[in-house]
Write a protein that holds these residues in place. Structure first.
Motif, mmCIF file in Angstrom:
data_model
loop_
_atom_site.group_PDB
_atom_site.id
_atom_site.type_symbol
_atom_site.label_atom_id
_atom_site.label_comp_id
_atom_site.label_asym_id
_atom_site.label_seq_id
_atom_site.Cartn_x
_atom_site.Cartn_y
_atom_site.Cartn_z
ATOM 1 N N GLU A 387 0.843 -1.194 0.000
ATOM 2 C CA GLU A 387 0.000 0.000 0.000
ATOM 3 C C GLU A 387 0.883 1.251 0.000
ATOM 4 N N PHE A 388 0.520 2.198 -0.887
ATOM 5 C CA PHE A 388 1.301 3.424 -1.060
ATOM 6 C C PHE A 388 0.343 4.617 -1.050
ATOM 7 N N GLU A 389 0.857 5.744 -0.601
ATOM 8 C CA GLU A 389 0.050 6.967 -0.530
ATOM 9 C C GLU A 389 0.649 8.036 -1.437
ATOM 10 N N ARG A 390 -0.240 8.628 -2.254
ATOM 11 C CA ARG A 390 0.193 9.767 -3.063
ATOM 12 C C ARG A 390 0.255 10.989 -2.163
ATOM 13 N N ARG A 391 1.407 11.698 -2.222
ATOM 14 C CA ARG A 391 1.623 12.834 -1.337
ATOM 15 C C ARG A 391 2.064 14.041 -2.170
#
Length: 440
Positions: A387-391
């Motif tokens: 799981e990755f978060e766009r920042r």
């Protein structure tokens, strides 16, 4: 036989149909009712729980969180980088252009006017040439006035050559005469010496014969020397009405422009070729006056180009402009950059950065982790294994392969470098619109 009924037949009207007509209308009514019931039942069956209705796919709404399986990560060889806090020098940046150094460029022009002959091919654009290499041959044709002067000069030359030839013949005769005199004097000397030994002639007569021999030898040698000197002097050549002029390269470099063609007339001082050496180039860039006091001759600077963005070149400061542009409030600064592979070309845009000297704390990540998204800068931060978060981030100065992050990240987090673009595509991918089934 009964009496026939002669009364008129009842009139057929919609209110009073015939028995056959009424029967047909009843069948139509029943058929309509049956079709309506069948439609209701079919709709009910299609809407039973567990059945699927095929609908057009809709685009996924991005939430900023992206699922990316381990198998997908291995497939694209995803890499992560640690967000680090470091003490770095504040950067001075600018955008300039690549220019040729004055001593490494030349405009080649002829010293005299003439016609470019076809006895030697002209160099082509992009051809490498060495210093002293023959580039072209001009045939100089004098004007009418010059031709008259040349003709008069040639007449004088012919007269002078005739005089020299007459002197040469006269000296040749003098050599022959002195040689004959020398031979006679030698014979007389030999005879006088023999007679003196025999006591027939006196000593004085023998000495006189010896003196005559020496004088004859001197005259012969002098005549020979004069003839030799005249023979060594070359005959004066008449001036030619056309002169062959060779045009040669003044330096080693590359032909960047050819302004003339074979058979064309070139005037004195008119540009024929342009030559540039790319072994070393200059980069001119404007720097704001507030930063000029931080500069010193010889200070190191770094350069990147749009053509080769992953390669960083190093140069040194050679000149700080003395004039401040009143609109930009900046001075033109010149850097010297070695270019052994000749990747930097004249006119290229160059992004310049150099240390300002001030030390600042900066959060650094690799430049390749930063992507453009709808006019903003973004990175993808690891939340868990898949799981990755766009920042969204705010970027600052660049430091070689890294870039400073002013807002949006904290030291210790991990961002995606290799594979960040694939994550972006995964996030923007439409919702799964695979095959649908209809259960009954």
């Amino acid at each position: 036989m009964g009496i026939p009924d002669l009364s008129p037949a009842p009139k057929v009207t919609p209110e009073n149909p015939t028995p056959q007509t009424g029967q047909k209308m009843s069948w139509v009514l029943w058929l309509t009712v049956l079709m309506l019931v069948a439609s209701i039942l079919t709709a009910a069956l299609w809407r039973r729980p567990g059945s699927v209705v095929e609908e057009p796919p809709v685009a996924a709404q991005s939430t900023g969180t992206v699922k990316f399986l381990m198998e997908q990560q291995w497939l694209i060889r995803m890499k992560l980088a640690l967000v680090e806090a470091k003490t770095v020098a504040r950067q001075i940046t600018s955008t300039g252009r690549v220019v040729a150094t004055p001593e490494r460029q030349a405009v080649v022009s002829p010293p005299v006017e003439g016609i470019i002959t076809d006895s030697h091919p002209l160099p082509r654009i992009g051809q490498a040439v060495s210093k002293g290499q023959l580039l072209a041959i001009l045939q100089q044709t004098p004007t009418a006035g010059d031709a008259g002067q040349i003709s008069a000069a040639n007449a004088q030359v012919r007269i002078e050559n005739a005089r020299l030839e007459a002197e040469r013949r006269q000296l040749a005769q003098d050599v022959n005469k002195t040689q004959a005199r020398l031979t006679l004097a030698k014979n007389e000397y030999d005879r006088a010496q023999k007679l003196h030994r025999d006591g027939i002639v006196s000593l004085s007569e023998a000495q006189t014969a010896e003196t005559e021999l020496k004088a004859a030898e001197a005259d012969f040698i002098a005549a020979q020397n004069q003839l030799q000197a005249l023979n060594n002097s070359s005959t004066i050549a008449p001036a030619e009405e056309t002169t062959r002029v060779e045009i040669r390269s003044p330096l080693t470099g590359t032909i960047t422009a050819v302004h003339k063609s074979l058979g064309e007339r070139a005037a004195s001082g008119e540009a024929m070729f342009e030559i540039v050496s790319l072994d070393e180039v200059w980069v001119e860039a404007p720097l704001f006056e507030k930063d000029l006091h931080r500069l010193a001759i010889g200070k190191t600077a770094f350069f990147t180009t749009v053509a080769v963005p992953d390669v960083e070149y190093t140069g040194s400061l050679v000149n700080i402009g003395s004039v401040i542009d009143e609109h930009l409030r900046a001075a033109t600064v010149i850097f010297s950059v070695p270019n052994p592979r000749r990747e930097l070309r004249i006119g290229m845009q160059a992004n310049v950065r150099l240390d300002a000297g001030d030390q600042v704390e900066a959060t650094l990540i690799p430049r390749e982790a930063v992507l453009d998204h709808e006019g903003k800068k973004i990175v993808y931060v690891l939340l868990s294994g898949e799981e990755f978060e766009r920042r969204e981030v705010k970027v600052g100065d660049e430091y070689g392969p890294t870039i400073a992050i002013l807002a949006g990240l904290k030291p210790g987090e991990r961002v995606v470098t290799q594979g960040a673009y694939q994550l972006k595509l995964q996030e923007l991918r439409p919702a799964n619109a695979g095959a649908h089934t209809h259960e009954t």
